[in-house]
Design a protein around this motif. Structure first.
Motif, PDB file in Angstrom:
ATOM      1  N   PHE A  89      45.595  34.697  38.662  1.00 44.00           N
ATOM      2  CA  PHE A  89      44.733  33.615  39.109  1.00 44.00           C
ATOM      3  C   PHE A  89      43.593  33.381  38.135  1.00 44.00           C
ATOM      4  O   PHE A  89      43.239  34.255  37.327  1.00 44.00           O
ATOM      5  CB  PHE A  89      44.166  33.909  40.505  1.00 44.00           C
ATOM      6  CG  PHE A  89      45.165  33.730  41.611  1.00 44.00           C
ATOM      7  CD1 PHE A  89      45.714  32.482  41.866  1.00 44.00           C
ATOM      8  CD2 PHE A  89      45.573  34.802  42.377  1.00 44.00           C
ATOM      9  CE1 PHE A  89      46.634  32.309  42.876  1.00 44.00           C
ATOM     10  CE2 PHE A  89      46.491  34.640  43.392  1.00 44.00           C
ATOM     11  CZ  PHE A  89      47.028  33.387  43.647  1.00 44.00           C
ATOM     12  N   GLN A  90      42.992  32.201  38.231  1.00 43.50           N
ATOM     13  CA  GLN A  90      41.879  31.826  37.360  1.00 43.50           C
ATOM     14  C   GLN A  90      40.693  32.748  37.571  1.00 43.50           C
ATOM     15  O   GLN A  90      39.993  33.107  36.629  1.00 43.50           O
ATOM     16  CB  GLN A  90      41.497  30.376  37.632  1.00 43.50           C
ATOM     17  CG  GLN A  90      40.444  29.813  36.705  1.00 43.50           C
ATOM     18  CD  GLN A  90      40.176  28.350  37.001  1.00 43.50           C
ATOM     19  OE1 GLN A  90      41.016  27.648  37.528  1.00 43.50           O
ATOM     20  NE2 GLN A  90      38.995  27.899  36.682  1.00 43.50           N
ATOM     21  N   GLU A  91      40.442  33.142  38.815  1.00 42.17           N
ATOM     22  CA  GLU A  91      39.378  34.092  39.116  1.00 42.17           C
ATOM     23  C   GLU A  91      40.001  35.476  39.227  1.00 42.17           C
ATOM     24  O   GLU A  91      40.996  35.672  39.908  1.00 42.17           O
ATOM     25  CB  GLU A  91      38.672  33.703  40.425  1.00 42.17           C
ATOM     26  CG  GLU A  91      38.068  32.300  40.404  1.00 42.17           C
ATOM     27  CD  GLU A  91      36.963  32.149  39.377  1.00 42.17           C
ATOM     28  OE1 GLU A  91      36.395  33.186  38.965  1.00 42.17           O
ATOM     29  OE2 GLU A  91      36.660  31.013  38.991  1.00 42.17           O
ATOM     30  N   TYR A  92      39.404  36.441  38.581  1.00 43.24           N
ATOM     31  CA  TYR A  92      40.017  37.739  38.422  1.00 43.24           C
ATOM     32  C   TYR A  92      40.118  38.508  39.738  1.00 43.24           C
ATOM     33  O   TYR A  92      39.291  38.355  40.638  1.00 43.24           O
ATOM     34  CB  TYR A  92      39.240  38.576  37.401  1.00 43.24           C
ATOM     35  CG  TYR A  92      38.994  37.839  36.111  1.00 43.24           C
ATOM     36  CD1 TYR A  92      39.963  37.006  35.575  1.00 43.24           C
ATOM     37  CD2 TYR A  92      37.783  37.964  35.435  1.00 43.24           C
ATOM     38  CE1 TYR A  92      39.741  36.322  34.390  1.00 43.24           C
ATOM     39  CE2 TYR A  92      37.555  37.287  34.249  1.00 43.24           C
ATOM     40  CZ  TYR A  92      38.541  36.466  33.741  1.00 43.24           C
ATOM     41  OH  TYR A  92      38.323  35.785  32.578  1.00 43.24           O
ATOM     42  N   SER A  93      41.130  39.368  39.836  1.00 49.58           N
ATOM     43  CA  SER A  93      41.344  40.192  41.025  1.00 49.58           C
ATOM     44  C   SER A  93      41.265  41.671  40.674  1.00 49.58           C
ATOM     45  O   SER A  93      41.871  42.508  41.335  1.00 49.58           O
ATOM     46  CB  SER A  93      42.712  39.874  41.640  1.00 49.58           C
ATOM     47  OG  SER A  93      43.760  40.125  40.717  1.00 49.58           O
ATOM     48  N   LEU A  94      40.513  41.995  39.626  1.00 46.67           N
ATOM     49  CA  LEU A  94      40.396  43.375  39.183  1.00 46.67           C
ATOM     50  C   LEU A  94      39.333  44.127  39.987  1.00 46.67           C
ATOM     51  O   LEU A  94      38.412  43.521  40.540  1.00 46.67           O
ATOM     52  CB  LEU A  94      40.035  43.422  37.697  1.00 46.67           C
ATOM     53  CG  LEU A  94      41.016  42.726  36.746  1.00 46.67           C
ATOM     54  CD1 LEU A  94      40.466  42.727  35.329  1.00 46.67           C
ATOM     55  CD2 LEU A  94      42.381  43.387  36.792  1.00 46.67           C
ATOM     56  N   VAL A  95      39.477  45.454  40.054  1.00 51.22           N
ATOM     57  CA  VAL A  95      38.497  46.307  40.728  1.00 51.22           C
ATOM     58  C   VAL A  95      37.569  46.878  39.656  1.00 51.22           C
ATOM     59  O   VAL A  95      38.001  47.695  38.832  1.00 51.22           O
ATOM     60  CB  VAL A  95      39.187  47.444  41.501  1.00 51.22           C
ATOM     61  CG1 VAL A  95      38.155  48.295  42.230  1.00 51.22           C
ATOM     62  CG2 VAL A  95      40.205  46.872  42.486  1.00 51.22           C
ATOM     63  N   PRO A  96      36.313  46.465  39.621  1.00 48.64           N
ATOM     64  CA  PRO A  96      35.427  46.783  38.490  1.00 48.64           C
ATOM     65  C   PRO A  96      35.280  48.270  38.189  1.00 48.64           C
ATOM     66  O   PRO A  96      35.202  48.671  37.035  1.00 48.64           O
ATOM     67  CB  PRO A  96      34.085  46.162  38.905  1.00 48.64           C
ATOM     68  CG  PRO A  96      34.442  45.103  39.897  1.00 48.64           C
ATOM     69  CD  PRO A  96      35.644  45.612  40.620  1.00 48.64           C
ATOM     70  N   HIS A  97      35.227  49.123  39.230  1.00 46.23           N
ATOM     71  CA  HIS A  97      34.921  50.542  39.013  1.00 46.23           C
ATOM     72  C   HIS A  97      36.164  51.390  38.763  1.00 46.23           C
ATOM     73  O   HIS A  97      36.037  52.606  38.603  1.00 46.23           O
ATOM     74  CB  HIS A  97      34.143  51.095  40.215  1.00 46.23           C
ATOM     75  CG  HIS A  97      32.822  50.416  40.421  1.00 46.23           C
ATOM     76  ND1 HIS A  97      31.750  50.613  39.580  1.00 46.23           N
ATOM     77  CD2 HIS A  97      32.400  49.523  41.346  1.00 46.23           C
ATOM     78  CE1 HIS A  97      30.721  49.896  39.982  1.00 46.23           C
ATOM     79  NE2 HIS A  97      31.087  49.222  41.055  1.00 46.23           N
TER      80      HIS A  97
END
Length: 499
Positions: A89-97
């Protein structure tokens, strides 16, 4: 692919409703093995919603999905994954930590004989996937420490790791450098040869014609047409998208003479890594800040706005020293329209009106008493001015398309009476019809005596819109180009060769 081949995946008559919004109205799409199917439309046309139905994030209210000609039910993301559908998707779905490897294999981690995560195997597999993208990243590094372009490449690696039969890419090159984009195109070519069906959402016409086999256009949640990419023209596609003819190349007319120096940056270094940056922006001018992805452009914007602490130098606004504080920057008349609008520019759980008023509450209500009638009137005025597609001012801003969310961020600073606007990738994810509106708005701001510092990865935008431009390289200034020297070749030359 042949005309009689059974589609790998087919969506028939998909309809999706949200409160007060008919997001999709009887939309159909067919995907064949080994094709790149471009999906186009203005922001709010329904592209992302259709893909969320495909990947199980939303359940359609009507219509059906067929895989290899057989009806299937996609109610959850697991159902879509079982069909071989992967989405970026255009907006990320990652988990930052979490680490890069954990993000790539989240929910699919390899296990050892004891049923525990096999970290060594997971990191080895992550490195192998990244190698397909020609990336050398430490897979144990946390995602929050990566730049936007690197995060996007991790998203792509995550999708590739699923051995997808159907791969959906939503504006995948929006934050990528030319080299990263070229590498992505090479990967797409290889996936095409392997028989993967791809849906590619893009507003960039060059990508449509260099990559696409077929093009489907949506408008206002409805299916408009499907054409072979080789049979279409840019003007034809734009007309189908917006229902009217649009001038795709915005050019400024008469440029006002610069006024007083509103922003002066003197020898600034900051904790984010920028070094000895000096620049000036005058009232009545649009100044570009160019450079390759990762060169430090966004970091300069954050340092000026006070989001990242300075370690040397100073920033002055209209002659006054500016403390490293976003609150002080706003009070003096600076506004930042950030690159990551969802993470840094919006309160997603609040309404459109709430977000529009957020930065300007003190200006609108100096007595500190909120007046709902005045607030809603101001919100409705900005919605009309910016042509924000929303059912109303009380609609949650998170339900808007990416382009309309960007307009809300711009409107927030208009309400605050901002004098210096810092635009970080103002047209990222914005459709062709809205780009001209954004540029005309920027032009109107400088005609009213405001100043604009504009960061853009689109070299053509910098040349057409800006009066002059600074170029960043390796987190330092590589040079400045006046109006007469401002060409795409010169911008790229400075960005790559420092002279």
């Amino acid at each position: 692919m042949t005309a009689t081949a059974i589609p790998l995946l087919e969506l028939r008559g998909i309809t999706k409703r949200f409160p007060g919004v008919l997001a999709l109205d009887d939309v159909s799409l067919t995907l064949h093995a080994g094709e790149v199917h471009m999906l186009m439309g203005e922001n709010g046309a329904g592209k992302s919603t259709l893909m969320k139905v495909l990947c199980g994030a939303y359940t359609a209210d009507a219509g059906q999905i067929l895989a290899d000609g057989q009806p299937v039910r996609v109610r959850h993301a697991a159902d879509a994954r079982a069909l071989g559908v992967a989405v970026i998707f255009q907006e990320y779905s990652l988990v930052p930590h979490l680490s890069i490897a954990h993000n790539i294999f989240l929910g699919r981690e390899p296990l050892n004989r004891l049923g525990l995560i096999d970290h060594a195997r997971m990191h080895a597999q992550a490195r192998a996937v990244l190698a397909r993208l020609n990336l050398e990243l430490d897979t144990q590094r946390e995602v929050q420490g990566l730049g936007v372009a690197q995060q996007q490449m991790v998203e792509i690696a995550k999708a590739l790791s699923q051995n997808a039969r159907v791969l959906v890419l939503d504006e995948p090159t929006a934050a990528l450098s030319d080299r990263e984009t070229q590498r992505l195109f090479e990967v797409i070519g290889e996936l095409r040869r392997q028989g993967v069906a791809m849906v590619y959402i893009s507003h960039r016409m060059d990508e449509v014609f260099s990559l696409g086999d077929r093009v489907t256009v949506l408008r206002d949640g409805k299916y408009v047409a499907t054409l072979r990419a080789g049979d279409a023209t840019p003007d034809e596609l734009v007309t189908l998208m917006v229902g009217r003819k649009v001038d795709m190349s915005y050019h400024r007319g008469e440029r006002p003479a610069p006024g007083e120096c509103l922003l002066e940056v003197r020898g600034v270094s900051a904790v984010n890594g920028i070094r000895d940056v000096s620049l000036k922006v005058h009232a009545g001018e649009i100044v570009g800040l160019s450079g390759l992805v990762g060169s430090g452009r966004t970091e300069v914007a954050r340092a000026i706005f006070g989001a990242d602490k300075l370690t040397a130098g100073e920033v002055r606004f209209a002659g006054q020293p500016l403390r490293s504080s976003p609150t002080h920057a706003r009070q003096l008349g600076l506004g930042l329209i950030p690159e990551s609008r969802k993470q840094q520019g919006l309160a997603l759980m609040r309404t459109v009106c709430d977000n529009l008023l957020l930065a300007g509450l003190k200006r609108l209500f100096p007595s500190n008493l909120y007046q709902p009638g005045r607030g809603h009137a101001e919100g409705r005025r900005r919605i009309a001015q910016l042509r924000i597609a929303t059912p109303g001012p009380r609609t949650p801003v998170q339900s808007l398309s990416g382009g309309n969310q960007q307009k809300v961020v711009i409107g927030k600073w208009l309400v605050a009476g901002t004098r210096l606007f810092i635009f970080d990738e103002p047209t990222r994810g914005i459709d062709v019809g809205a780009k001209e509106e954004i540029f005309r708005l920027i032009d109107e701001l400088v005609r009213q005596g405001c100043a604009v510092l504009m960061i853009s990865s689109e070299l053509g935008e910098v040349v057409r819109v800006c009066d002059r431009a600074y170029v960043m390289k390796e987190r330092a200034l590589a040079g400045e180009l006046g109006r007469e020297q401002l060409t795409e070749a010169n911008l790229l030359r400075l960005a790559m060769h420092h002279g």
